[in-house]
Design a protein around this motif. Sequence first.
Motif, short mmCIF file in Angstrom:
data_model
loop_
_atom_site.label_atom_id
_atom_site.label_comp_id
_atom_site.label_asym_id
_atom_site.label_seq_id
_atom_site.Cartn_x
_atom_site.Cartn_y
_atom_site.Cartn_z
N MET A 195 0.83 -1.17 0.00
CA MET A 195 0.00 0.00 0.00
C MET A 195 0.88 1.25 0.00
N LYS A 196 0.49 2.23 -0.79
CA LYS A 196 1.29 3.44 -0.92
C LYS A 196 0.55 4.64 -0.35
N PHE A 197 1.31 5.61 0.13
CA PHE A 197 0.79 6.91 0.53
C PHE A 197 1.31 7.91 -0.49
N ILE A 198 0.44 8.68 -1.07
CA ILE A 198 0.89 9.73 -1.98
C ILE A 198 0.18 11.02 -1.59
N VAL A 199 0.94 12.08 -1.44
CA VAL A 199 0.37 13.38 -1.13
C VAL A 199 0.28 14.17 -2.43
N LEU A 200 -0.89 14.72 -2.69
CA LEU A 200 -1.07 15.56 -3.87
C LEU A 200 -1.34 16.98 -3.39
N GLN A 201 -0.58 17.91 -3.94
CA GLN A 201 -0.81 19.31 -3.63
C GLN A 201 -0.81 20.09 -4.92
N ARG A 202 -1.67 21.09 -4.99
CA ARG A 202 -1.74 21.89 -6.21
C ARG A 202 -0.46 22.68 -6.39
N ASP A 203 0.02 22.67 -7.60
CA ASP A 203 1.19 23.45 -7.95
C ASP A 203 0.72 24.46 -9.00
N GLU A 204 1.03 25.71 -8.81
CA GLU A 204 0.50 26.75 -9.69
C GLU A 204 0.87 26.53 -11.16
N ILE A 205 2.02 25.94 -11.43
CA ILE A 205 2.46 25.77 -12.80
C ILE A 205 2.04 24.42 -13.36
N GLU A 206 2.27 23.36 -12.61
CA GLU A 206 2.03 22.01 -13.14
C GLU A 206 0.73 21.41 -12.65
N ASN A 207 -0.13 22.20 -12.02
CA ASN A 207 -1.42 21.76 -11.48
C ASN A 207 -1.27 20.78 -10.34
N PHE A 208 -0.76 19.57 -10.59
CA PHE A 208 -0.56 18.64 -9.48
C PHE A 208 0.85 18.06 -9.51
N ALA A 210 7.78 11.84 2.94
CA ALA A 210 8.23 12.36 4.24
C ALA A 210 7.33 13.48 4.74
N GLN A 211 6.62 14.14 3.85
CA GLN A 211 5.78 15.26 4.25
C GLN A 211 4.41 14.82 4.77
N VAL A 212 4.11 13.53 4.69
CA VAL A 212 2.81 13.05 5.14
C VAL A 212 2.59 13.41 6.60
N HIS A 213 3.62 13.25 7.43
CA HIS A 213 3.46 13.51 8.86
C HIS A 213 3.24 14.99 9.13
N GLY A 214 3.69 15.84 8.23
CA GLY A 214 3.43 17.26 8.40
C GLY A 214 1.97 17.59 8.12
N LEU A 215 1.33 16.82 7.25
CA LEU A 215 -0.07 17.08 6.92
C LEU A 215 -1.02 16.33 7.84
N ILE A 216 -0.64 15.11 8.21
CA ILE A 216 -1.48 14.29 9.09
C ILE A 216 -0.89 14.37 10.49
N GLU A 265 -4.76 1.79 -7.62
CA GLU A 265 -5.43 1.02 -6.57
C GLU A 265 -4.48 0.74 -5.41
N ASP A 266 -5.07 0.40 -4.27
CA ASP A 266 -4.36 0.14 -3.02
C ASP A 266 -3.42 1.28 -2.66
N THR A 267 -3.92 2.48 -2.83
CA THR A 267 -3.12 3.68 -2.55
C THR A 267 -3.98 4.65 -1.76
N LEU A 268 -3.39 5.23 -0.73
CA LEU A 268 -4.05 6.27 0.04
C LEU A 268 -3.51 7.60 -0.44
N TYR A 269 -4.39 8.45 -0.92
CA TYR A 269 -3.99 9.78 -1.36
C TYR A 269 -4.38 10.79 -0.30
N ILE A 270 -3.45 11.63 0.06
CA ILE A 270 -3.70 12.74 0.97
C ILE A 270 -3.68 13.97 0.09
N ILE A 271 -4.81 14.65 0.02
CA ILE A 271 -4.95 15.76 -0.91
C ILE A 271 -5.12 17.05 -0.12
N LYS A 272 -4.18 17.94 -0.27
CA LYS A 272 -4.25 19.24 0.39
C LYS A 272 -4.44 20.26 -0.71
N ASP A 273 -5.62 20.86 -0.72
CA ASP A 273 -5.88 21.80 -1.80
C ASP A 273 -6.94 22.80 -1.35
#
Length: 118
Positions: free
Chosen positions: A1-14, A20-26, A90-98
């Motif tokens: 299982m994977k953790f992926i954090v998605l954050q909006r980027d002004e230029i590349e959208n996502f 390593a930043q997951v703990h900063g968000l959660i 599939e089998d991935t947890l996405y943490i979305i900060k937007d």
Amino acid sequence: MKFIVLQRDEIENFIHVEQAQVHGLINEEHHNELEHILDYVKHGDQLQFIKKSSTLLPNTLRLLYIPPLSELGITTGETSVTLEWTGLEEDTLYIIKDDEPLKLRITNPKAGVYYKTI
């Protein structure tokens, strides 16, 4: 299982943000929510299960979990879930900060995702 954090980027959208930043968000107060979505079989009544073709997710911090397709009764084919410009796996947890609502598209009628706003 994977953790992926998605954050909006002004230029590349996502962009994919380093794990390593997951703990900063959660933080500690979110850990209960995290356990619920990972144990979706037991806590499914507290989560939203999205199985529509197109859904607008509200802005803020969200957890989105795509269970393994076999657990949703899908034996072949693509996951067919996309989040605006990003294909989801599939089998991935996405943490979305937007700060803006996001469009979630599910093109496989059997596919779905568990989702929670925290």
